[in-house]
Scaffold this active site. Sequence first.
Site, PDB file in Angstrom:
ATOM      1  N   ARG A   1       0.823  -1.227   0.000  1.00  0.00           N
ATOM      2  CA  ARG A   1       0.000   0.000   0.000  1.00  0.00           C
ATOM      3  C   ARG A   1       0.849   1.265   0.000  1.00  0.00           C
ATOM      4  NH1 ARG A   1      -5.338  -0.371   3.594  1.00  0.00           N
ATOM      5  NH2 ARG A   1      -5.053   1.860   3.347  1.00  0.00           N
TER       6      ARG A   1
ATOM      7  N   ASP B   1      -3.554  -0.746  -3.528  1.00  0.00           N
ATOM      8  CA  ASP B   1      -4.566  -0.921  -2.488  1.00  0.00           C
ATOM      9  C   ASP B   1      -5.546  -1.951  -3.055  1.00  0.00           C
ATOM     10  OD1 ASP B   1      -6.892  -0.779  -1.018  1.00  0.00           O
ATOM     11  OD2 ASP B   1      -6.709   1.373  -0.613  1.00  0.00           O
ATOM     12  N   ILE B   2      -5.747  -3.050  -2.337  1.00  0.00           N
ATOM     13  CA  ILE B   2      -6.535  -4.131  -2.938  1.00  0.00           C
ATOM     14  C   ILE B   2      -7.988  -3.752  -3.208  1.00  0.00           C
ATOM     15  CG2 ILE B   2      -5.227  -6.170  -2.208  1.00  0.00           C
ATOM     16  CD1 ILE B   2      -7.339  -6.312   0.087  1.00  0.00           C
TER      17      ILE B   2
ATOM     18  N   LYS C   1      14.776 -25.863   3.738  1.00  0.00           N
ATOM     19  CA  LYS C   1      16.017 -26.008   4.513  1.00  0.00           C
ATOM     20  C   LYS C   1      16.795 -27.211   4.002  1.00  0.00           C
ATOM     21  CE  LYS C   1      14.154 -23.931   8.724  1.00  0.00           C
ATOM     22  NZ  LYS C   1      14.952 -22.823   9.217  1.00  0.00           N
TER      23      LYS C   1
ATOM     24  N   HIS D   1       5.305 -26.629  10.061  1.00  0.00           N
ATOM     25  CA  HIS D   1       6.699 -27.087  10.015  1.00  0.00           C
ATOM     26  C   HIS D   1       6.896 -28.454  10.674  1.00  0.00           C
ATOM     27  CE1 HIS D   1       7.012 -22.989   8.886  1.00  0.00           C
ATOM     28  NE2 HIS D   1       7.136 -22.472  10.094  1.00  0.00           N
TER      29      HIS D   1
ATOM     30  N   LYS E   1       8.786 -20.890  22.429  1.00  0.00           N
ATOM     31  CA  LYS E   1       9.503 -19.620  22.393  1.00  0.00           C
ATOM     32  C   LYS E   1      10.201 -19.465  23.742  1.00  0.00           C
ATOM     33  CE  LYS E   1       7.480 -17.851  18.547  1.00  0.00           C
ATOM     34  NZ  LYS E   1       8.232 -17.790  17.284  1.00  0.00           N
TER      35      LYS E   1
HETATM   36  C1  BG6 Z   1       7.668 -19.131  11.385  1.00  0.00           C
HETATM   37  C2  BG6 Z   1       6.912 -18.814  12.638  1.00  0.00           C
HETATM   38  O1  BG6 Z   1       6.868 -19.858  10.500  1.00  0.00           O
HETATM   39  O2  BG6 Z   1       8.817 -19.887  11.702  1.00  0.00           O
HETATM   40  C3  BG6 Z   1       7.795 -18.077  13.637  1.00  0.00           C
HETATM   41  O3  BG6 Z   1       5.783 -18.007  12.332  1.00  0.00           O
HETATM   42  C4  BG6 Z   1       9.064 -18.848  13.878  1.00  0.00           C
HETATM   43  O4  BG6 Z   1       7.101 -17.880  14.869  1.00  0.00           O
HETATM   44  C5  BG6 Z   1       9.728 -19.221  12.561  1.00  0.00           C
HETATM   45  O5  BG6 Z   1       9.924 -18.022  14.661  1.00  0.00           O
HETATM   46  C6  BG6 Z   1      10.903 -20.150  12.808  1.00  0.00           C
HETATM   47  O6  BG6 Z   1      11.605 -20.334  11.608  1.00  0.00           O
HETATM   48  P1  BG6 Z   1      13.127 -20.746  11.643  1.00  0.00           P
HETATM   49  O7  BG6 Z   1      13.486 -20.958  10.218  1.00  0.00           O
HETATM   50  O8  BG6 Z   1      13.861 -19.599  12.275  1.00  0.00           O
HETATM   51  O9  BG6 Z   1      13.213 -21.983  12.476  1.00  0.00           O
END
Ligand code: BG6
Length: 485
Positions: free
Chosen positions: A46, A89-90, A178, A236, A334
């Site tokens: 935007r 702007d969508i 990765k 993941h 975290k």
């Molecule tokens: C993201 C998450 O998909 O992956 C984040 O939203 C997280 O919260 C991140 O920190 C971690 O990725 P990586 O590659 O640093 O392990």
Amino acid sequence: MTERVSTLVLFGATGDLARRMLLPSLYGLDADNLLPPELRIIGTARTALDDGAFRERADEALKEHLPDGFYSSEVAERFLERLHYVPLDINEAEHFADLARAIGDPCHGVAIFLSTAPSLFKPTIDGLEAAGLACPTVRMALEKPLGTDLESSREINDAVAAAFPEERTFRIDHYLGKETVQNLLALRFANLMFEPLWNSAHIDHVQITVAETVGLEGRADYYESSGALRDMVQNHMLQLLALVAMEPPSDFDATAVRDEKVKVLRALRPITGADAEANSVIGQYARGAIDGETVPGYADELGRASGTETFVALKAHVDNWRWKGVPFYLRTGKRMPGRNTQIYIQFKDVPFSIFASRGATSRPNKLIIGLQPEESIELRMMAKMPGLDRQGVRLREVPLDLGLANAFSEFRRRIAYERLLLDLIEGDPTLFVRRDEVEAQWGWIDKIRAAWADKGMTPRPYAAGTWGPSAAIALTERDGISWHE
Ligand code: BG6
């Protein structure tokens, strides 16, 4: 559809992901001469910028986020020349028309990368379609989060599918970009020795840990609507689990690999009702210390109390012939004591120890695949300690270390997005997530969340800088297993 595109459009081009990952990844590809020479990269967002201002911002992002010593003014100059910018702007059809004009003839191949809030996906796709930008030579890449549950993910998938068929839709899970994650496939399927042992007869259990030291990182709105289960496990960690558990695909191609992964995801035993209390633990970090520095708790960072989990540990099962009875322990959080992502596979003990009569104890073999901070593969084996054994045989566990960083020291460690962006540009969907996978993932996650709500489970506090609530330790200890740290 494997032709290289000649235009890449980045929605969300002024955002954090573009600055930290996408632009540095594209620069890395350019530095290695991997981008099509004619490729133009059009950023949109935007913010009102022109090409020059966008290039300046991009240059700053490169200087800030590229690894030390990798920035070269010569490559940067060439790379920045590729960049263009269209403010968008969508809600404004005219802005999509501007974008279409900037792209020119889409027949030359366009890849569109949406890294915006998912609520914007549908209006963006409608706008693209109306501007004639959904034609058969256009690919669509979607960054997570793809919804917050199965239903919202279906809505997003339906909206995308209305304009872009599955073979032109590239759902990103950056873990698949990765190197060590792909190496897991090489380890399993380019070597003879693991596969015969890769089953419940020989593997005792699997642990997958994704530990991060970071906290909320200014993403309060997103994280509050997500939490660790949806932020990390849904995507993941389940992808890692699927790669560990899948059957050998018949080919390394998009259909064969994804067919095998989805079978695993569908075979995950639902964690429901009372099982959720026994097989899952949730936590939220409180004030504590990381690397000797005091850090605030989640609620303090947020400025209010919250029921969002920043840690989750699960005991999962894949209900099929190969994995019957093998627990998969998953753990992510975290503000853990260290950044550590690893897959730990513990084999069973030898059926009979000939050394027991000589006082030696043996331990089961372990395969440890490290993703972060370093990429490594290590096999822990038993060896005899040197000596004349007058007091008995002594055995010790020693690592057979495949130290990838040393073996391939001449190769630069790439950002995961480099691989994914190049595959998108070249049209190879193997490392992207198919709709049925995403939906199987959400289906499993939704049941866990429903059970938490049903049982009134709320996150237990853990001090920042620790491995989560003590109940997470009990989750494995009950089975006589310790988390590998
Ligand atoms: C993201 C998450 O998909 O992956 C984040 O939203 C997280 O919260 C991140 O920190 C971690 O990725 P990586 O590659 O640093 O392990």
